[in-house]
Write an enzyme that holds these catalytic residues in place. Structure first.
Site, PDB file in Angstrom:
ATOM      1  N   ASN A 194       0.806  -1.219   0.000  1.00  0.00           N
ATOM      2  CA  ASN A 194       0.000   0.000   0.000  1.00  0.00           C
ATOM      3  C   ASN A 194       0.841   1.273   0.000  1.00  0.00           C
ATOM      4  OD1 ASN A 194      -2.612   1.494   0.357  1.00  0.00           O
ATOM      5  ND2 ASN A 194      -1.554   2.144   2.224  1.00  0.00           N
TER       6      ASN A 194
ATOM      7  N   ASP B  21       1.114   6.555  -0.081  1.00  0.00           N
ATOM      8  CA  ASP B  21       0.501   5.393  -0.730  1.00  0.00           C
ATOM      9  C   ASP B  21       0.985   5.296  -2.166  1.00  0.00           C
ATOM     10  OD1 ASP B  21      -1.102   5.286   1.588  1.00  0.00           O
ATOM     11  OD2 ASP B  21      -2.855   4.616   0.440  1.00  0.00           O
TER      12      ASP B  21
ATOM     13  N   ASP C  36       0.280  -6.694   4.005  1.00  0.00           N
ATOM     14  CA  ASP C  36      -0.006  -5.682   5.016  1.00  0.00           C
ATOM     15  C   ASP C  36      -1.082  -4.702   4.555  1.00  0.00           C
ATOM     16  OD1 ASP C  36       0.790  -4.160   7.480  1.00  0.00           O
ATOM     17  OD2 ASP C  36       1.235  -2.632   5.967  1.00  0.00           O
TER      18      ASP C  36
ATOM     19  N   HIS D  52      -6.529  -1.255   2.032  1.00  0.00           N
ATOM     20  CA  HIS D  52      -6.343   0.167   1.685  1.00  0.00           C
ATOM     21  C   HIS D  52      -5.669   0.360   0.328  1.00  0.00           C
ATOM     22  CE1 HIS D  52      -7.346   1.388   5.813  1.00  0.00           C
ATOM     23  NE2 HIS D  52      -6.603   0.375   6.219  1.00  0.00           N
TER      24      HIS D  52
ATOM     25  N   GLU E  41      -3.974  -9.100   5.505  1.00  0.00           N
ATOM     26  CA  GLU E  41      -4.378  -8.382   6.710  1.00  0.00           C
ATOM     27  C   GLU E  41      -5.536  -7.481   6.319  1.00  0.00           C
ATOM     28  OE1 GLU E  41      -3.042  -5.107  10.054  1.00  0.00           O
ATOM     29  OE2 GLU E  41      -2.320  -4.945   8.019  1.00  0.00           O
TER      30      GLU E  41
HETATM   31 CA   LIG Z   1      -3.892   3.036  -0.890  1.00  0.00          CA
END
Ligand SMILES: [Ca+2]
Ligand SMILES: [Ca+2]
Ligand SMILES: [Ca+2]
Length: 535
Positions: free
Chosen positions: A134, A192, A222, A226, A267
């Protein structure tokens, strides 16, 4: 070199799969789907060179504690280890990667890592690396380039905005300011990746290829929910997006094409319904995900009660469809340690029994098996990412340095591997015994849990594997309890009504098959687990 050999065999396997179809494919991840795992917060495990920081050579020295390569004995017999990030980074935790191709020099060299793979393999252990897709470090050269020059070719590898837009994470904005009218998106305050950019995607895929070629067992992904942010009519969606699922489906295919035995564990700190989207072949198609809800119930089991736990296991298996995609775990590096909440030895043993009698893929957070406590202090992640306590020597036997560069756990003088191993009634010996028990039931990880007659004090349920049916009862209370099985209520398995039972655990020498006539009453002592095999 058992699975390094297998790596070459799997190329052959791919060839035959291509020619003959993929009927055998399902067995490729059996090592994982039937195994037991162990998470190590890397810099806190064991220091081999006296600089106060855990390292790769230190882990190699301690592998026999985790699995000596011989089934049974006084070791944990675990099958795979998840290492928190070992790459070059700028922090204590390592989740802000600067260079994905370099081992953090504090931890050792690439040669050390190659040795680790070989030494682990000798013992039947595979190494699972923590992969952060991410985000990266503010000091990653590509981010420095992109942030420093708006015309840089790396600009589109991240998400920039001229305004502090309204996108939110955790009820606050995650746009970080670089300069006036120049913001970057950083879910965790770190930049990110714009993972959808084909060049960025190729870069992230190449990192995985590099480590797979080293013979690792797979990746723990991980913060993966997101990964990709989406915007629709000015309304943002920052978690669990369709883009994230389809990106991961591609990633999973790439990984399996290289090595069908490699696994991906997500995760996804979210509801069981959200997690199900990731393990669904039509969704992200990853192998497994951490079952956070179940861990929360286990952690509070003496408040919630055994029946709620049992119901939760059933609910979760129905949502996930298959238990062998559910990672059940004692804790992790982001959570309160088990022994900080569950304070007595007997209660900790009962929780260990519950964990290992739950289908799924079990993971132990290092130190939970020796009742490790948080370190003394007011706050911060370091408190439960503390040094593994090996003995009552200086610095808990973790380092020969004057002072460890990680915190020592509270009461390490009592709660350490040496003491727990020498005491046959210790929590550690319960972990060892439960892992052996679990491994004595083939296909346990993917068994079905059938709630039967649990109460707040006692979990009573059936466990159905592909071939066998067991009745289990576990008393988590301080008092002895009575439970009953009604012969008429035993589930029918494979069209056969079962009513004969054998005492499977604890095993008795005079063990003989007996008939359940009508109702069987069982006295289950305080903190005791009883398993009957039915036929
Ligand atoms: Ca992201
Ligand atoms: Ca060291
Ligand atoms: Ca062993």
């Amino acid at each position: 070199m058992e699975f390094l050999m297998k790596k070459y065999c799997s190329l052959l396997f791919l060839f035959f799969t291509f020619v003959y179809g993929n009927a055998e494919q399902s067995g490729a991840t059996d090592w994982f789907k039937n195994g037991v795992g162990y998470e190590i917060f890397f810099r806190s495990f064991y220091d081999s060179n006296g600089d106060g920081i855990g390292d790769i050579k230190g882990l190699i020295e301690k592998l026999d504690y985790l699995n000596d390569g011989v089934p049974g004995g006084n070791d944990l017999d675990i099958d795979f280890i998840w290492l928190t990030p070992i790459f070059q980074s700028g922090s204590f935790h390592g989740y802000d990667v600067i260079d994905y191709y370099t081992i953090n020099p504090r931890y050792g060299t690439m040669e050390d890592f190659d040795t680790l793979i070989v030494e682990a393999d000798k013992r039947g252990i595979r190494i699972i690396l923590d992969l952060v897709l991410n985000h990266c470090s503010h000091k990653h050269p590509y981010f420095l380039e992109a942030a420093g020059d708006k015309t840089s070719s790396k600009r589109d590898w991240f998400l920039f905005s001229e305004t502090n837009k309204t996108w939110m994470t955790w009820k606050k904005t995650s746009w970080g300011k670089i300069a006036e009218n120049d913001y970057f998106w950083g879910t965790f305050g770190l930049p990110d990746w714009n993972a959808e950019n084909p060049d960025t995607k190729a870069y992230l895929f190449d990192i995985a290829r590099f480590w797979l070629a080293k013979g690792i067992g797979g990746f723990r992904l991980d913060a993966i929910k997101h990964l990709i942010e989406e915007e629709d009519n000015g309304k943002e969606k920052t978690i669990n997006t369709a883009g994230t699922l389809s990106w991961l489906r591609d990633f999973s295919k790439m990984v399996k094409d290289i090595n069908p035995e490699a696994v991906l564990i997500g995760e996804i700190w979210d509801s069981i319904e959200s997690i199900a989207e990731y393990v669904n072949p039509e969704g992200a198609n990853i192998d497994a995900a951490f079952n956070f809800g179940l861990r929360g119930t286990l952690f509070n089991i003496f408040g919630f009660g055994a029946k709620m736990y049992s119901k939760k296991v059933e609910y979760s298996q129905n949502a996930l469809l298959s238990n062998d995609s559910s990672v059940v775990f004692s804790g992790n590096h982001d959570m309160q340690r088990l022994a900080s909440e569950i304070t007595t030895v007997d209660d900790l043993k009962a929780v260990a029994k519950m964990l290992f009698i739950t289908p799924g893929i079990p993971f132990i957070y290092y130190g939970d098996e020796i009742r490790s406590l948080h370190s003394m202090g007011t706050s911060g992640d370091m408190l439960y990412r503390n040094a593994m306590a090996w003995s009552n020597a200086k610095n808990a036997g973790f380092t020969t340095a004057e002072k460890a560069k990680v915190l020592l756990s509270t009461e390490w003088e009592k709660r350490n591997v040496q003491n727990e191993l020498s005491n046959k009634n210790s929590v550690l010996h319960t972990y060892i015994e439960m892992i052996q028990l679990r491994k004595s039931i083939p296909g346990f990880n993917n068994a079905r849990w059938i709630e039967y007659s649990s109460t707040k004090d006692v979990a009573s349920f059936f466990i159905e594997t592909k071939t066998e049916l067991y009745y289990c009862t576990l008393n988590i209370s301080d008092k002895n309890q009575n439970v009953t099985i009604q012969e008429s209520e035993i589930p029918v398995k494979d069209g056969v009504k079962r009513s004969m039972y054998e005492e499977f655990y604890p095993k008795h020498k005079e063990n003989k098959w007996q008939k359940i006539n009508g109702i069987k009453k069982i006295r289950v002592k305080s903190h005791e687990l009883i398993i009957l095999k039915l036929q």
